[in-house]
Write a protein that holds these residues in place. Structure first.
Motif, PDB file in Angstrom:
ATOM      1  N   HIS A 285     -18.729  39.437 -14.187  1.00  0.00           N
ATOM      2  CA  HIS A 285     -19.547  40.313 -13.341  1.00  0.00           C
ATOM      3  C   HIS A 285     -20.151  39.498 -12.203  1.00  0.00           C
ATOM      4  O   HIS A 285     -20.460  38.317 -12.372  1.00  0.00           O
ATOM      5  CB  HIS A 285     -20.657  40.921 -14.216  1.00  0.00           C
ATOM      6  CG  HIS A 285     -21.426  42.002 -13.546  1.00  0.00           C
ATOM      7  ND1 HIS A 285     -22.491  41.739 -12.719  1.00  0.00           N
ATOM      8  CD2 HIS A 285     -21.282  43.358 -13.575  1.00  0.00           C
ATOM      9  CE1 HIS A 285     -22.983  42.882 -12.272  1.00  0.00           C
ATOM     10  NE2 HIS A 285     -22.268  43.880 -12.774  1.00  0.00           N
TER      11      HIS A 285
ATOM     12  N   ARG B  90     -23.060  39.329 -11.067  1.00  0.00           N
ATOM     13  CA  ARG B  90     -24.326  38.710 -11.443  1.00  0.00           C
ATOM     14  C   ARG B  90     -24.083  37.453 -12.259  1.00  0.00           C
ATOM     15  O   ARG B  90     -24.794  36.453 -12.105  1.00  0.00           O
ATOM     16  CB  ARG B  90     -25.194  39.700 -12.223  1.00  0.00           C
ATOM     17  CG  ARG B  90     -26.496  39.078 -12.701  1.00  0.00           C
ATOM     18  CD  ARG B  90     -27.490  40.089 -13.195  1.00  0.00           C
ATOM     19  NE  ARG B  90     -28.705  39.435 -13.666  1.00  0.00           N
ATOM     20  CZ  ARG B  90     -29.851  40.056 -13.907  1.00  0.00           C
ATOM     21  NH1 ARG B  90     -29.947  41.359 -13.710  1.00  0.00           N
ATOM     22  NH2 ARG B  90     -30.909  39.395 -14.332  1.00  0.00           N
TER      23      ARG B  90
ATOM     24  N   GLU C  79     -18.046  42.442  -3.173  1.00  0.00           N
ATOM     25  CA  GLU C  79     -19.165  43.275  -3.603  1.00  0.00           C
ATOM     26  C   GLU C  79     -19.625  44.180  -2.453  1.00  0.00           C
ATOM     27  O   GLU C  79     -19.936  45.354  -2.660  1.00  0.00           O
ATOM     28  CB  GLU C  79     -20.317  42.379  -4.069  1.00  0.00           C
ATOM     29  CG  GLU C  79     -21.486  43.117  -4.707  1.00  0.00           C
ATOM     30  CD  GLU C  79     -21.139  43.765  -6.034  1.00  0.00           C
ATOM     31  OE1 GLU C  79     -21.921  44.609  -6.501  1.00  0.00           O
ATOM     32  OE2 GLU C  79     -20.077  43.449  -6.619  1.00  0.00           O
TER      33      GLU C  79
ATOM     34  N   ARG D 150     -19.511  48.418  -2.181  1.00  0.00           N
ATOM     35  CA  ARG D 150     -20.731  49.184  -1.939  1.00  0.00           C
ATOM     36  C   ARG D 150     -20.742  49.849  -0.565  1.00  0.00           C
ATOM     37  O   ARG D 150     -21.720  50.496  -0.194  1.00  0.00           O
ATOM     38  CB  ARG D 150     -21.961  48.266  -2.072  1.00  0.00           C
ATOM     39  CG  ARG D 150     -22.214  47.791  -3.491  1.00  0.00           C
ATOM     40  CD  ARG D 150     -23.279  46.691  -3.519  1.00  0.00           C
ATOM     41  NE  ARG D 150     -23.527  46.246  -4.887  1.00  0.00           N
ATOM     42  CZ  ARG D 150     -24.658  46.440  -5.548  1.00  0.00           C
ATOM     43  NH1 ARG D 150     -25.653  47.090  -4.969  1.00  0.00           N
ATOM     44  NH2 ARG D 150     -24.810  45.997  -6.778  1.00  0.00           N
TER      45      ARG D 150
ATOM     46  N   TRP E 177     -30.240  38.853  -7.400  1.00  0.00           N
ATOM     47  CA  TRP E 177     -29.507  40.040  -7.830  1.00  0.00           C
ATOM     48  C   TRP E 177     -30.267  41.336  -7.541  1.00  0.00           C
ATOM     49  O   TRP E 177     -29.702  42.293  -7.009  1.00  0.00           O
ATOM     50  CB  TRP E 177     -29.167  39.958  -9.308  1.00  0.00           C
ATOM     51  CG  TRP E 177     -28.367  41.162  -9.737  1.00  0.00           C
ATOM     52  CD1 TRP E 177     -28.779  42.218 -10.486  1.00  0.00           C
ATOM     53  CD2 TRP E 177     -27.016  41.426  -9.390  1.00  0.00           C
ATOM     54  NE1 TRP E 177     -27.773  43.131 -10.622  1.00  0.00           N
ATOM     55  CE2 TRP E 177     -26.671  42.665  -9.957  1.00  0.00           C
ATOM     56  CE3 TRP E 177     -26.054  40.734  -8.639  1.00  0.00           C
ATOM     57  CZ2 TRP E 177     -25.404  43.226  -9.804  1.00  0.00           C
ATOM     58  CZ3 TRP E 177     -24.799  41.296  -8.481  1.00  0.00           C
ATOM     59  CH2 TRP E 177     -24.483  42.530  -9.076  1.00  0.00           C
ATOM     60  N   HIS E 178     -31.525  41.346  -7.850  1.00  0.00           N
ATOM     61  CA  HIS E 178     -32.277  42.577  -7.610  1.00  0.00           C
ATOM     62  C   HIS E 178     -32.509  42.794  -6.128  1.00  0.00           C
ATOM     63  O   HIS E 178     -32.655  43.940  -5.672  1.00  0.00           O
ATOM     64  CB  HIS E 178     -33.585  42.564  -8.396  1.00  0.00           C
ATOM     65  CG  HIS E 178     -33.369  42.769  -9.862  1.00  0.00           C
ATOM     66  ND1 HIS E 178     -32.912  43.947 -10.381  1.00  0.00           N
ATOM     67  CD2 HIS E 178     -33.516  41.919 -10.908  1.00  0.00           C
ATOM     68  CE1 HIS E 178     -32.788  43.832 -11.698  1.00  0.00           C
ATOM     69  NE2 HIS E 178     -33.139  42.605 -12.039  1.00  0.00           N
TER      70      HIS E 178
ATOM     71  N   ASP F 242     -29.210  44.281  -5.308  1.00  0.00           N
ATOM     72  CA  ASP F 242     -29.087  45.591  -5.948  1.00  0.00           C
ATOM     73  C   ASP F 242     -29.759  46.679  -5.115  1.00  0.00           C
ATOM     74  O   ASP F 242     -29.303  47.815  -5.068  1.00  0.00           O
ATOM     75  CB  ASP F 242     -29.709  45.544  -7.349  1.00  0.00           C
ATOM     76  CG  ASP F 242     -29.351  46.774  -8.173  1.00  0.00           C
ATOM     77  OD1 ASP F 242     -28.166  47.154  -8.179  1.00  0.00           O
ATOM     78  OD2 ASP F 242     -30.254  47.344  -8.797  1.00  0.00           O
TER      79      ASP F 242
END
Length: 227
Positions: A103, A105, A160, A164, A209-210, A213
């Motif tokens: 993944h 992350r 990624e 998205r 990551w956040h 995200d």
């Protein structure tokens, strides 16, 4: 035994000891001597920096004369260049080797751990890389190394971004930002060594990551400055 005999005996022992030291130096191959000088130089450059290290001191610690250092490396600059090149390749290999699969992350975790592993295992090397040097332009800099690592991360971010619906052309910018964040945190952690490595990696990835995200496709500025 009279004084003359004692003096003669002492001189004989000194000569024998000197002969033994010379014999030891002769038995070391050129490759072994080169590695010895690199190890000594690496330690001194980490402790004192490029300017604070002299050829005389390197030679003295190796038990050789200055011309031996010049013979192998052409001088202090040459020795430093080889040390820096080795450390850069070591770190880059560790980071690229850690980016295996999984993944996105998890890939961020692997990259963070790789840099922290290098700092922990090759502390002297990291200290050398983050120092400024007058020969940095010919050997590469820590900034250029971070850029190389960011290039590896860039491909991961590009995929990624594509998934998205984001602009893939911005992937290099975000790769530089993420890798730079980890590298600067690593410089700080080099001295404090708290919290533990795994915890540092977890917090770095948490922020990265956040942040990714909740990424806005078209981020906007909320302050008065617009350019």
């Amino acid at each position: 035994m009279d004084d003359s005999s004692s003096t003669s005996s002492s001189k004989s022992k000194s000569s024998a000891a000197a002969g033994t030291r010379r014999a030891r130096r002769v038995r070391m191959t050129g490759a072994e001597r080169r590695e010895q000088l690199l190890d000594i130089g690496r330690t001194l450059f980490a402790e004192r920096g490029f300017e604070g290290t002299s050829v005389e001191e390197i030679a003295a610690k190796a038990g050789v004369s200055k011309p031996v250092v010049y013979e192998h490396f052409g001088g202090k600059e040459g020795l430093y260049a080889v040390v820096v090149d080795r450390e850069m390749r070591q770190l880059l290999d560790m980071v690229t080797g850690a980016l295996t699969a999984g993944h996105p992350r998890e890939l961020l975790e692997q990259a963070a751990f790789a840099l922290l592993d290098y700092i922990e295992t090759y502390t002297d090397g990291f200290r050398i890389l983050v120092r400024d040097s007058p020969v940095a332009q010919s050997t590469g800099t820590f900034a250029s190394l971070i850029s190389d690592i960011a290039t590896q991360v860039e491909d991961i971010l590009g995929l990624e971004f594509k998934n998205r619906g984001f602009d893939q052309k911005l992937a290099p910018l975000y790769a530089q930002a993420l890798v730079g964040m980890v590298a600067l945190t690593g410089q700080w952690w080099l001295d404090v060594r708290k919290p533990k490595k795994a915890e540092v990696a977890a917090h770095l990835v948490n922020l990265a990551w956040h942040g990714l995200d909740g990424l806005e496709q078209k981020p906007r500025l909320i302050g008065h400055r617009k350019n």
